[in-house]
Design a protein around this motif. Structure first.
Motif, mmCIF file in Angstrom:
data_model
loop_
_atom_site.group_PDB
_atom_site.id
_atom_site.type_symbol
_atom_site.label_atom_id
_atom_site.label_comp_id
_atom_site.label_asym_id
_atom_site.label_seq_id
_atom_site.Cartn_x
_atom_site.Cartn_y
_atom_site.Cartn_z
ATOM 1 N N LEU A 55 -58.383 -5.561 -1.056
ATOM 2 C CA LEU A 55 -59.134 -4.324 -1.219
ATOM 3 C C LEU A 55 -58.318 -3.156 -0.667
ATOM 4 O O LEU A 55 -57.921 -3.166 0.504
ATOM 5 N N PHE A 56 -58.080 -2.145 -1.503
ATOM 6 C CA PHE A 56 -57.414 -0.911 -1.085
ATOM 7 C C PHE A 56 -58.464 0.197 -1.100
ATOM 8 O O PHE A 56 -59.079 0.457 -2.142
ATOM 9 N N THR A 57 -58.685 0.853 0.043
ATOM 10 C CA THR A 57 -59.699 1.905 0.109
ATOM 11 C C THR A 57 -59.123 3.163 0.762
ATOM 12 O O THR A 57 -58.137 3.110 1.506
ATOM 13 N N LYS A 58 -59.780 4.274 0.486
ATOM 14 C CA LYS A 58 -59.377 5.557 1.062
ATOM 15 C C LYS A 58 -60.574 6.494 1.021
ATOM 16 O O LYS A 58 -61.403 6.434 0.109
ATOM 17 N N ILE A 59 -60.666 7.366 2.019
ATOM 18 C CA ILE A 59 -61.657 8.445 1.996
ATOM 19 C C ILE A 59 -60.956 9.700 1.482
ATOM 20 O O ILE A 59 -59.927 10.119 2.020
ATOM 21 N N LEU A 60 -61.507 10.270 0.419
ATOM 22 C CA LEU A 60 -60.887 11.414 -0.244
ATOM 23 C C LEU A 60 -61.697 12.678 -0.015
ATOM 24 O O LEU A 60 -62.927 12.671 -0.104
ATOM 25 N N ASN A 61 -60.985 13.756 0.251
ATOM 26 C CA ASN A 61 -61.569 15.082 0.374
ATOM 27 C C ASN A 61 -61.054 15.969 -0.752
ATOM 28 O O ASN A 61 -60.141 15.574 -1.485
ATOM 29 N N PRO A 62 -61.611 17.173 -0.932
ATOM 30 C CA PRO A 62 -61.152 18.040 -2.021
ATOM 31 C C PRO A 62 -59.632 18.210 -2.025
ATOM 32 O O PRO A 62 -59.016 18.467 -0.992
ATOM 33 N N GLY A 63 -59.052 18.018 -3.201
ATOM 34 C CA GLY A 63 -57.606 18.122 -3.356
ATOM 35 C C GLY A 63 -56.873 16.803 -3.235
ATOM 36 O O GLY A 63 -55.696 16.703 -3.584
ATOM 37 N N ASP A 64 -57.561 15.761 -2.755
ATOM 38 C CA ASP A 64 -56.937 14.443 -2.629
ATOM 39 C C ASP A 64 -56.933 13.719 -3.972
ATOM 40 O O ASP A 64 -57.843 13.888 -4.792
ATOM 41 N N VAL A 65 -55.909 12.881 -4.154
ATOM 42 C CA VAL A 65 -55.714 12.159 -5.413
ATOM 43 C C VAL A 65 -55.579 10.665 -5.123
ATOM 44 O O VAL A 65 -54.967 10.278 -4.124
ATOM 45 N N PHE A 66 -56.148 9.842 -6.009
ATOM 46 C CA PHE A 66 -56.044 8.389 -5.852
ATOM 47 C C PHE A 66 -55.881 7.763 -7.230
ATOM 48 O O PHE A 66 -56.423 8.262 -8.223
ATOM 49 N N VAL A 67 -55.123 6.644 -7.283
ATOM 50 C CA VAL A 67 -54.841 5.968 -8.553
ATOM 51 C C VAL A 67 -55.497 4.597 -8.567
ATOM 52 O O VAL A 67 -55.421 3.847 -7.579
ATOM 53 N N PHE A 68 -56.125 4.269 -9.705
ATOM 54 C CA PHE A 68 -56.704 2.948 -9.934
ATOM 55 C C PHE A 68 -55.909 2.272 -11.050
ATOM 56 O O PHE A 68 -55.982 2.697 -12.211
ATOM 57 N N PRO A 69 -55.138 1.237 -10.737
ATOM 58 C CA PRO A 69 -54.310 0.576 -11.755
ATOM 59 C C PRO A 69 -55.136 -0.018 -12.891
ATOM 60 O O PRO A 69 -56.283 -0.432 -12.691
ATOM 61 N N ILE A 70 -54.535 -0.080 -14.047
ATOM 62 C CA ILE A 70 -55.209 -0.562 -15.256
ATOM 63 C C ILE A 70 -55.828 -1.944 -15.051
ATOM 64 O O ILE A 70 -55.217 -2.849 -14.482
ATOM 65 N N GLY A 71 -57.080 -2.072 -15.477
ATOM 66 C CA GLY A 71 -57.756 -3.357 -15.494
ATOM 67 C C GLY A 71 -58.363 -3.824 -14.191
ATOM 68 O O GLY A 71 -59.109 -4.809 -14.185
ATOM 69 N N LEU A 72 -58.075 -3.141 -13.069
ATOM 70 C CA LEU A 72 -58.578 -3.610 -11.774
ATOM 71 C C LEU A 72 -59.956 -3.018 -11.475
ATOM 72 O O LEU A 72 -60.251 -1.872 -11.812
ATOM 73 N N ILE A 73 -60.790 -3.823 -10.804
ATOM 74 C CA ILE A 73 -62.124 -3.362 -10.419
ATOM 75 C C ILE A 73 -61.998 -2.247 -9.385
ATOM 76 O O ILE A 73 -61.271 -2.379 -8.408
ATOM 77 N N HIS A 74 -62.723 -1.147 -9.607
ATOM 78 C CA HIS A 74 -62.665 -0.027 -8.669
ATOM 79 C C HIS A 74 -64.011 0.692 -8.632
ATOM 80 O O HIS A 74 -64.898 0.419 -9.442
ATOM 81 N N PHE A 75 -64.160 1.618 -7.675
ATOM 82 C CA PHE A 75 -65.435 2.297 -7.466
ATOM 83 C C PHE A 75 -65.187 3.612 -6.742
ATOM 84 O O PHE A 75 -64.121 3.832 -6.164
#
Length: 223
Positions: free
Chosen positions: A141-161
């Motif tokens: 599990l890879f997690t992060k708390i994002l605030n305005p201006g933050d960017v995160f990538v979810f690789p193709i096919g992987l479960i994310h939320f």
């Protein structure tokens, strides 16, 4: 002999490249291919019929309304506004699309996958707790708390939320590496399929009591 080795290596690399290419939208062979529903004068390309390029107009590449908040008054408290090939016909064969995601306070974009595209998400308002899970056998599990201006990538096919952990509304925009990345919402697919999956299958798969499985299958699963 060296020539034979080179030929074998070349064919191996070509086969590998083709196998990779088949997992994504094919590269366009023209400037654009505006999708049409009327097939009379169209050419079939990548799942859509295309109009004659000479008949293309600016509206084929245009969408308006992404500034409008989506309705989050549902069970999960989120709303996804899609801008893919169904909204912009000119996206056909271009391998890219966009979504706006609105979250009510403590709203959730439930665990899901995009079978045909990687997602890159940027937060505009609010604070999101996001994550994805890798494939078997690790299931990291890879997690992060994002605030305005933050960017995160979810690789193709992987479960994310994404989960809004704030007391105020949140907004994010995401780009996807497909003209129509598709979406499989895990809970909906497993417990809300039509017709339902045999409860015995889910009882064994999830190691749950059969009554619990049947209760979950009786719930209303909204997209």
């Amino acid at each position: 002999m060296k020539g034979i080795h080179f030929t074998v290596i070349a064919f191996t690399l070509l086969a590998f490249a083709c196998s990779l290419a088949s997992a994504f939208d094919p590269s366009p062979l023209q400037d654009f291919c505006v999708a049409i529903k009327d097939i009379k004068n169209g050419v079939f390309v990548n799942g859509k019929f295309c109009k004659d390029p000479k008949l293309a107009v600016a509206e084929d590449f245009f969408f308006s309304g992404l500034n409008m908040p989506g309705n989050t008054s549902n069970l999960v408290g989120s709303n996804v506004t899609n801008v893919n090939v169904d909204q912009i016909p000119g996206l056909n064969t271009l391998g890219i699309s966009l979504v706006r995601i609105d979250y009510a306070p403590y709203g959730l974009n439930p665990p899901h996958t995009h079978p045909r595209g990687t997602e890159i998400l940027v937060v505009v308002e609010g604070t999101l707790y996001v994550g994805f899970v890798t494939s078997n056998p690790d299931n990291r599990l890879f997690t992060k708390i994002l605030n305005p201006g933050d960017v995160f990538v979810f690789p193709i096919g992987l479960i994310h939320f994404q989960f809004n952990i704030g007391k105020t509304e949140a907004v994010a925009f995401a780009g996807l590496s497909s003209q129509n990345a598709g979406v499989i919402t895990i809970a909906n697919a497993v417990f809300g399929s039509s017709p339902p999956i045999n409860p015995d299958v889910l009882t064994k798969a999830f190691q749950l009591d059969k009554n619990v499985v049947q209760y979950l299958q009786s719930r209303f699963w909204s997209d």
